[in-house]
Write an enzyme that holds these catalytic residues in place. Structure first.
Site, PDB file in Angstrom:
ATOM      1  CB  CYS A   1      -4.727  -1.563   4.261  1.00  0.00           C
ATOM      2  SG  CYS A   1      -3.874  -1.471   5.855  1.00  0.00           S
TER       3      CYS A   1
ATOM      4  CD  GLU B   1      -2.747   1.174   2.534  1.00  0.00           C
ATOM      5  OE1 GLU B   1      -3.808   1.819   2.502  1.00  0.00           O
ATOM      6  OE2 GLU B   1      -2.393   0.511   3.537  1.00  0.00           O
TER       7      GLU B   1
ATOM      8  CE  LYS C   1      -7.526   1.554   3.372  1.00  0.00           C
ATOM      9  NZ  LYS C   1      -6.299   2.102   4.010  1.00  0.00           N
TER      10      LYS C   1
END
Length: 274
Positions: free
Chosen positions: A151, A41, A110
């Site tokens: 994540c 990331e 995300k």
């Protein structure tokens, strides 16, 4: 079916040109028989909310092109970690996937922004500068379907489950856990998502830089459908190559048919006192 995955756990550079040179040098060290290369990331942007607008690029610009060219040059699938993407005034934490010819085959923004405030620990608020995506991402490869999230997304059980139900057998997760959440939850999250959804999970982190404001945990990891760790790094920069047997997914799903035994018709019902 055997698949080889190379995770590049790198030190994040502040200069974009240095970042490009670094990924090229590291990727060129990888053996020809590797099938997937994966970055962390925010691999080319120090992980700080005020940096995201500064480093943000539109799709197709410099870091995007560098990743596309790298996939084409190495003839491998490239999960290009994530980077700040600028689109119509909004900034997203975005991961791109390129095929062996350097063509874009998947893109994930995300969905769950990392806004946390842990007592005596880490405080961070991605929503200060980032906008949230709104899609779950699954893409096709010659090895079957793969899932992709970033994540904090993987902390939400629904994400892993939806990707598994859509056919994913491997789920790639560029991530940057910190020194508060990493020791407590990194292994636990990957093992539990792999176990509950009977998939291989591949989590790739930046290397640890103690001199920076956000200190990544490192420990890039691969977990199997039985919930076991089959590969894990330490905190330093380096490359981990893990060979997995993809047929394990169907074997374990056949022996322990969790997905088939789901009772989705009742999950919306609440138990009340009689």
């Amino acid at each position: 079916m055997k698949v080889k995955i190379a995770q590049i756990q790198l030190m994040v550079q502040e200069n974009l040109e240095d970042s490009i040179r670094n990924i090229e040098q590291l990727a060129n060290q990888i053996d020809n028989d590797v099938d997937f290369i994966m970055f962390p990331e925010m691999f080319a942007c120090p992980y700080k909310t005020s940096n995201f607008p500064v480093y943000a690029e539109k799709q197709g610009e410099k870091i995007f092109r560098a990743c596309s060219n790298l996939a084409k040059h190495t003839k491998k699938y490239l999960i290009a970690g994530s980077m700040p993407e600028l689109d119509e005034g909004n900034i997203y934490n975005t991961s791109y996937v390129f095929d062996r010819n350097g063509e874009l085959i998947a893109k994930h923004r995300k969905v769950h922004l990392f806004d946390i405030d842990v007592k005596n620990g880490q405080r961070f608020k991605e929503s200060d500068t980032l906008s949230a995506g709104d899609k779950i991402t699954v893409f096709d490869t010659e090895y079957g379907k793969c899932g992709l999230c970033i994540c904090y997304d993987y902390r939400f059980p629904e994400m892993g489950r939806r990707m598994a139900l859509a056919g994913a057998k491997m789920i790639f997760v560029p991530a940057a856990f910190n020194m508060t959440t990493g020791p407590a939850h990194w292994e636990l999250m990957f093992r539990s998502q792999s176990l509950n959804n009977q998939v291989f999970s591949v989590g790739t982190s930046p290397a640890r830089d103690e001199g920076y404001s956000y200190v990544a945990y490192g420990h890039s990891i691969v977990t199997n459908p039985w919930g076991e760790i089959v590969g894990q790094m330490d905190e330093k920069e380096g490359i981990q190559v893990t060979e997995i047997e993809l047929d394990e997914v169907e074997e374990i799903r056949e022996q322990l048919p969790l997905l088939r035994h789901r009772r989705s018709e009742i999950y919306h019902k609440m138990c009340t006192a009689q």
